[in-house]
Design a protein around this motif. Structure first.
Motif, PDB file in Angstrom:
ATOM      1  N   GLN A  85       0.825  -1.195   0.000  1.00 23.73           N
ATOM      2  CA  GLN A  85       0.000   0.000   0.000  1.00 23.73           C
ATOM      3  C   GLN A  85       0.871   1.262   0.000  1.00 23.73           C
ATOM      4  O   GLN A  85       0.629   2.202  -0.751  1.00 23.73           O
ATOM      5  N   SER A  86       1.891   1.228   0.861  1.00 26.25           N
ATOM      6  CA  SER A  86       2.762   2.397   0.955  1.00 26.25           C
ATOM      7  C   SER A  86       3.496   2.610  -0.352  1.00 26.25           C
ATOM      8  O   SER A  86       3.665   3.738  -0.813  1.00 26.25           O
ATOM      9  N   LEU A  87       3.935   1.489  -0.956  1.00 21.21           N
ATOM     10  CA  LEU A  87       4.643   1.613  -2.230  1.00 21.21           C
ATOM     11  C   LEU A  87       3.740   2.270  -3.269  1.00 21.21           C
ATOM     12  O   LEU A  87       4.160   3.131  -4.022  1.00 21.21           O
ATOM     13  N   ARG A  88       2.443   1.825  -3.237  1.00 20.13           N
ATOM     14  CA  ARG A  88       1.489   2.426  -4.166  1.00 20.13           C
ATOM     15  C   ARG A  88       1.377   3.915  -3.918  1.00 20.13           C
ATOM     16  O   ARG A  88       1.410   4.719  -4.838  1.00 20.13           O
ATOM     17  N   GLY A  89       1.281   4.255  -2.605  1.00 22.62           N
ATOM     18  CA  GLY A  89       1.142   5.659  -2.241  1.00 22.62           C
ATOM     19  C   GLY A  89       2.339   6.464  -2.730  1.00 22.62           C
ATOM     20  O   GLY A  89       2.197   7.569  -3.255  1.00 22.62           O
ATOM     21  N   LEU A  90       3.540   5.883  -2.553  1.00 23.19           N
ATOM     22  CA  LEU A  90       4.748   6.606  -2.954  1.00 23.19           C
ATOM     23  C   LEU A  90       4.800   6.751  -4.469  1.00 23.19           C
ATOM     24  O   LEU A  90       5.280   7.753  -4.992  1.00 23.19           O
ATOM     25  N   ARG A  91       4.292   5.711  -5.181  1.00 23.96           N
ATOM     26  CA  ARG A  91       4.339   5.777  -6.637  1.00 23.96           C
ATOM     27  C   ARG A  91       3.368   6.823  -7.162  1.00 23.96           C
ATOM     28  O   ARG A  91       3.620   7.474  -8.155  1.00 23.96           O
ATOM     29  N   ARG A  92       2.250   6.963  -6.431  1.00 21.54           N
ATOM     30  CA  ARG A  92       1.273   7.958  -6.861  1.00 21.54           C
ATOM     31  C   ARG A  92       1.822   9.357  -6.704  1.00 21.54           C
ATOM     32  O   ARG A  92       1.299  10.302  -7.263  1.00 21.54           O
ATOM     33  N   ASN A  93       2.847   9.500  -5.902  1.00 20.28           N
ATOM     34  CA  ASN A  93       3.353  10.827  -5.567  1.00 20.28           C
ATOM     35  C   ASN A  93       4.831  10.899  -5.891  1.00 20.28           C
ATOM     36  O   ASN A  93       5.665  11.067  -4.999  1.00 20.28           O
ATOM     37  N   PRO A  94       5.195  10.744  -7.155  1.00 21.46           N
ATOM     38  CA  PRO A  94       6.617  10.555  -7.493  1.00 21.46           C
ATOM     39  C   PRO A  94       7.487  11.733  -7.081  1.00 21.46           C
ATOM     40  O   PRO A  94       8.631  11.543  -6.666  1.00 21.46           O
ATOM     41  N   SER A  95       6.951  12.948  -7.158  1.00 16.95           N
ATOM     42  CA  SER A  95       7.814  14.094  -6.842  1.00 16.95           C
ATOM     43  C   SER A  95       8.222  14.035  -5.373  1.00 16.95           C
ATOM     44  O   SER A  95       9.387  14.220  -5.028  1.00 16.95           O
ATOM     45  N   LEU A  96       7.245  13.736  -4.512  1.00 16.39           N
ATOM     46  CA  LEU A  96       7.565  13.637  -3.089  1.00 16.39           C
ATOM     47  C   LEU A  96       8.550  12.507  -2.840  1.00 16.39           C
ATOM     48  O   LEU A  96       9.526  12.650  -2.115  1.00 16.39           O
ATOM     49  N   THR A  97       8.310  11.381  -3.495  1.00 16.76           N
ATOM     50  CA  THR A  97       9.167  10.216  -3.271  1.00 16.76           C
ATOM     51  C   THR A  97      10.597  10.504  -3.689  1.00 16.76           C
ATOM     52  O   THR A  97      11.550  10.257  -2.948  1.00 16.76           O
ATOM     53  N   ILE A  98      10.744  11.060  -4.895  1.00 17.44           N
ATOM     54  CA  ILE A  98      12.092  11.310  -5.397  1.00 17.44           C
ATOM     55  C   ILE A  98      12.794  12.366  -4.567  1.00 17.44           C
ATOM     56  O   ILE A  98      13.932  12.190  -4.124  1.00 17.44           O
TER      57      ILE A  98
END
Lengths: 881, 111
Positions: A85-98
């Protein structure tokens, strides 16, 4: 429960998940159905019965959730689901993740680099058996203010015989020898050691044998040699049959009896010869380094007391030489890194700790901002029966994953940075070449990844379920930022600014002291100077051969057009040794303690070659003879040149030229006439004070071996000429350590440069992170307040007042952070005090510059969101609501 | 409809009650719930939210076994029955309860 059964249920729960869940569904469905049947039988209206049954059941989803929670494997299953779920969340928000991963990677990469250097230099044990028991010993003469001197030969043998606290005590002495018969003549390090040396260290040869104690008794005639491992590999061709073969050292044959294992550089690249016991050993000359291995179970303090006892005996037995003698004992851990290096590495570790903390605060801020935007999602999860603990875990998981990415990226970054540091040959940090990503460093990376994950997830996680479900569901779409989280974010920014201030001040102080160091007046000139050393065999000290050689060299060099001046000195400035003696004016009162001055044997041309100015009197010329009489010759008139500070000290308010000085006061008491005074110089390098120096004339029994040439243009261009010249005079003389003098100085400040560069990079990163932090918080809060600002604009607020409001909001935490940082830096700067040179820990200029820099960056970070707010169109903004 | 009782289930009580009830015959969830209410004189009314987690936990502990069957009213229902381990567990827990009851009674002067 039997194991197989446990495994079976675990498997059933985790693996075919769908089947189990369907089963649970059916079970609860049938429960509800029967409940309904029961009500209908009791006479309830079928429609009402259904409703009542549902009410009594209490929410099918919650029941299922509760069942899932107790199942075996629930942990694995839910964690797996949360990770997905978290991975999905991070993928949905690539700018924040990167952005987050990059920030963390910078912080962690820096930490990993510093930790691996730290680990190599301070944590890796010495390659000796039981290295904690290995210590170094020094003589002291507290009555004369000498608290760390080498041993005299006789005192060493006495300590060795009389102590009760050491398993073994050994002495060694660095010597150089000319190795011939292996191609070109080479100068090699041949260390004279007492027989127990390797037993003291706890090192056994990998080939052959150790020195036997009989070889200690054999006097100087016992010609056996043990080779260090690298020496054996590089110069003896790693010959496995080397034992029993013979090497020529200083034209005498030595039989190889052993080869050492691989180890630290200082036991690796040299030869060892036994120095042998002499009954008439000297008790006046401090020449030998001494190491000891404490007996099992004996503490350093016990050993100190034991040595003190022997000191008392020695002082009584030999009052002439050993009056006031004492001993000093140091653990061997200081061999790798000096106290200052230790201090510097701790400071660097602290610095990356701060940097990582800043990165954490930034991530926390990002996640907080997102958490507010996600309150609806979280409220929905709570309504569906997610427990509070699970929600906290869910939010935490995200920051943990982020820091996992950051750590992976950081490890790669650190690996690259370490390689770059090693390739660029930044010197001055011990064992830098072995620093790398080893299991320890990897463990450290995992540890800090978890720590940063928890730390940066803490604030968002605690905030997540705090507000009530209903309120969040309703409030979700509201367009004004609530005050609570806003204040928390401001506090985080404040922390970032304060921490950046600390780092910037640290870096500023180190960089300033490094420039001071580079600009320090050395006394001699470094530009266009070539230095090299020529080692001369024993035969050169007989019949004036050495002096003839030197004179011929000078004569030839004077014919080389690119050489402006040539000279030689016994000890190379900055890099060479610094032998000293008590020196005073011969008429000086005995009451005062004689100043300790270094002595150097120089050729007449040395002063001009190295650029030392003559202040009074004259330089040496060929009529000046060495202060030591040659065997069978009468004592010559002794003449010396002294440095300015020494002149002022021992001949205050007098013209020193023509006065007489007493050299080796208390040891040999040589009387010598001062014929000249030259400028002061920092013989021990730019970081040390100018030294007191006595220059002695060269001669057949006083041979300076370090050449200094003043060249026209690039000094290294002359090097080939020099080599061929020496080879043409004597092909067996090795030329070594050919360097420009600038490089010599450059090398000597390598540790300071290393610290300044690293801290500079870290503080630059800190500044970058803090800037993005301020910018992020402001632009987020401004975008949340769009409608409010629109309202203000609609009511007539001017663009200027909106800008002022934005800047006010952004600058408040920055200003408080700067003040806090200033106080913190003032408090912490005491720990860098010993690393500074020519700068006070509380250097107003540095503090002011850092404050100005941070203010300017903060303003810049406020400007963009402010401009956006200023341009808010009232109509558009209000329509959003 | 009788007013729901406020008697909170003592920790560990639910397990022993379920074991006791199932010792007589296999039962489905609702049956267990009703039988517990009956044998305790309506002192304990077990809700689905507590019952099912307990059943599943006990099944995984190996005290119960479950299988699908027909209910008295021809509904498909999941039936639970004691295993041998479950019977041992019941005996242990009953003994333990007896000790606790005796101790509490003497402590509180209940005849």
């Amino acid at each position: 429960m039997p194991l197989w059964r446990r495994l079976k249920t675990l498997w059933r729960n985790v693996a075919p998940k769908k089947a189990v869940d369907a089963d649970l569904d059916a079970e609860i469905g049938s429960y509800r159905q029967m409940l309904e049947d029961e009500k209908i039988r009791a006479g309830a209206d079928p429609l009402l019965a259904r409703r009542e049954a549902l009410l009594e059941l209490g929410g099918a989803e919650q029941v299922k959730e509760a069942v899932r929670d107790v199942r075996a494997g629930a942990g694995i299953e839910t964690i797996g689901a949360e990770v997905r779920q978290s991975l999905r969340g991070l993928r949905r928000n690539p700018s924040l993740t990167i952005l987050g991963a990059v920030m963390l990677a910078l912080g962690m990469g820096s930490s990993i680099v510093v930790f691996s250097v730290f680990h190599a230099a301070l944590l890796r044990p010495l390659p000796f058996r039981d290295s904690g028991r290995v210590v170094e010993l020094w003589e002291t003469r507290q009555d004369r203010g000498i608290n760390q001197a080498s041993f005299t030969e006789a005192n060493f043998w006495d300590i060795r015989a009389q102590n009760h606290s050491f398993e073994e005590v050994a002495a060694y002495h660095y010597d150089e020898a000319n190795l011939t018969g292996f191609g070109q003549a080479e100068k090699v390090t041949a260390i004279s050691v007492s027989a127990g040396f390797f037993r003291t260290l706890g090192v056994s040869p990998v080939l052959g044998r150790d020195f036997s104690y009989e070889e200690d008794r054999g006097g100087w005639s016992n010609h056996v040699v043990i080779a260090g491992n690298r020496f054996w590999r590089n110069r003896l061709g790693a010959d496995p049959n080397i034992l029993g073969k013979s090497l020529r050292l200083n034209d005498r044959p030595y039989t190889v009896v052993g080869v050492l294992p691989r180890g630290e550089p200082w036991i690796n690249d040299q030869l060892y010869v036994p120095f042998g016991y002499r009954a008439n050993a000297n008790r006046g000359s401090w020449e030998f380094a001494v190491i000891g291995r404490l007996a099992r179970g004996v503490s350093a303090d016990t050993a100190r007391a034991d040595l003190q006892r022997i000191a008392g005996v020695l002082a009584q037995s030999y009052p002439k030489d050993d009056k006031g003698i004492g001993f000093h004992l140091e653990p061997s851990s200081t061999w790798v890194a000096s106290n200052n290096t230790r201090r510097a590495l701790w400071v660097l570790l602290g610095a990356v700790g701060f940097l990582l903390l800043i990165a954490c605060l930034n991530i926390a801020n990002l996640l907080l901002a997102r958490g507010t935007a996600r309150q609806r999602e979280i409220a929905v999860r709570m309504a569906l029966g997610a427990s509070r603990a699970r929600l906290v875990r869910f939010v935490m998981m995200e920051s943990l994953l982020l820091s996992g990415f950051g750590a992976t990226l950081g490890l790669a970054l650190a690996y690259g940075a370490l390689r770059a540091i090693q390739v660029s040959e930044i010197r001055g940090i011990p064992r830098l070449e072995v620093a790398g990503v080893n299991p320890w460093v990897f463990g450290f990376a995992v540890l800090i990844a978890m720590l940063t994950g928890v730390l940066s997830g803490l604030a968002p996680a605690l905030q997540a379920p705090a507000s009530g479900i209903a309120a969040s569901l309703r409030e979700g779409e509201r367009q004004t930022g609530s005050r609570g989280p806003g204040r928390l974010r401001a506090a985080l920014v404040m922390g970032e600014v304060a921490l950046s201030f600390l780092l910037l001040v640290g870096a500023g102080l180190l960089i300033r002291s490094f420039t001071q160091l580079m600009n320090a007046n050395l006394g001699f000139r470094t530009e266009n100077r070539l230095v090299f050393s020529v080692s001369m065999p024993d035969t050169y000290w007989r019949k004036g051969i050495g002096k003839q050689f030197l004179d011929r060299c000078f004569q030839r060099l004077s014919g080389v057009p690119d050489v402006l001046a040539a000279g030689a000195v016994s000890h190379r400035p900055v890099e060479g040794g610094d032998p000293g003696m008590g020196s005073d004016s011969s008429s000086g009162s005995g009451a005062r303690r004689a100043p300790w001055a270094g002595w150097r044997v120089v050729s007449p041309g040395y002063f001009r070659a190295i650029g030392l100015p003559l202040l009074r009197g004259r330089f040496f010329d060929e009529s000046d003879k060495p202060v030591w009489a040659e065997r069978g010759q009468p004592v010559p008139p002794r003449r010396v040149v002294i440095s300015e500070r020494l002149a002022k000290l021992i001949f205050p308010n007098e013209d020193p030229v023509g006065k007489h000085a007493l050299l080796w006061k208390g040891q040999g008491n040589l009387d010598a006439e001062v014929i000249g005074v030259v400028g002061d110089s920092r013989e021990r390098g730019p970081a040390s004070d100018p030294t007191l120096t006595v220059y002695l004339p060269y001669g057949p029994n006083a041979l300076p071996t370090e050449f200094v040439l003043h060249t026209r243009g690039n000094p290294l261009a002359v090097a080939p000429t020099v080599r061929s010249m020496v080879a043409s005079l004597d092909p067996n003389l090795p030329v070594a350590d050919v360097r420009s003098f600038e490089e010599v100085v450059h090398r000597s400040v390598a540790p300071q440069r290393f610290n300044a560069i690293l801290l500079g990079v870290f503080s630059g990163l800190a500044l970058l992170l803090a800037t993005t932090g301020i910018y992020g918080v402001l632009s987020y809060s401004m975008s949340r307040r769009t409608s409010e600002i629109g309202l203000r604009v609609a009511l007539g607020a001017s663009a200027g007042s909106i800008m002022r409001m934005t800047i006010g909001q952004g600058m408040r935490p920055a200003l408080i952070g700067i003040v806090l940082g200033g106080v913190g830096a003032w408090w912490l700067s005491r720990y860098v005090a010993t690393l500074l040179f020519g700068v006070k820990p509380f250097d107003i200029a540095t503090y002011a510059a850092v404050a100005a820099l941070l203010l300017a960056t903060a303003l810049a970070a406020c400007y963009l969101p402010g401009r956006r707010a200023m341009r808010t169109d009232a109509a558009v903004a209000l329509r959003i609501e | 409809m009788p007013a729901p009782s406020n008697t909170a289930l003592l920790q560990g009580t639910l397990d022993v009650l379920i074991l006791k009830v199932l010792a007589l015959e296999p039962m489905h969830g609702l049956g267990i719930s009703r039988r517990i209410a009956q044998v305790t004189g309506d002192a304990f009314r077990v809700k689905a939210g507590s019952l099912f987690p307990a059943l599943h936990r006990m099944e995984e502990a190996g005290w119960l076994e479950s299988s699908w069957g027909e209910s008295e009213n021809n509904r498909r229902a999941k039936y639970y029955q004691l295993t041998r381990a479950g019977r041992r567990q019941l005996k242990e827990e009953v003994d333990q309860w007896a000790r606790i009851v005796a101790a509490m009674a003497s402590a509180l002067d209940i005849p």
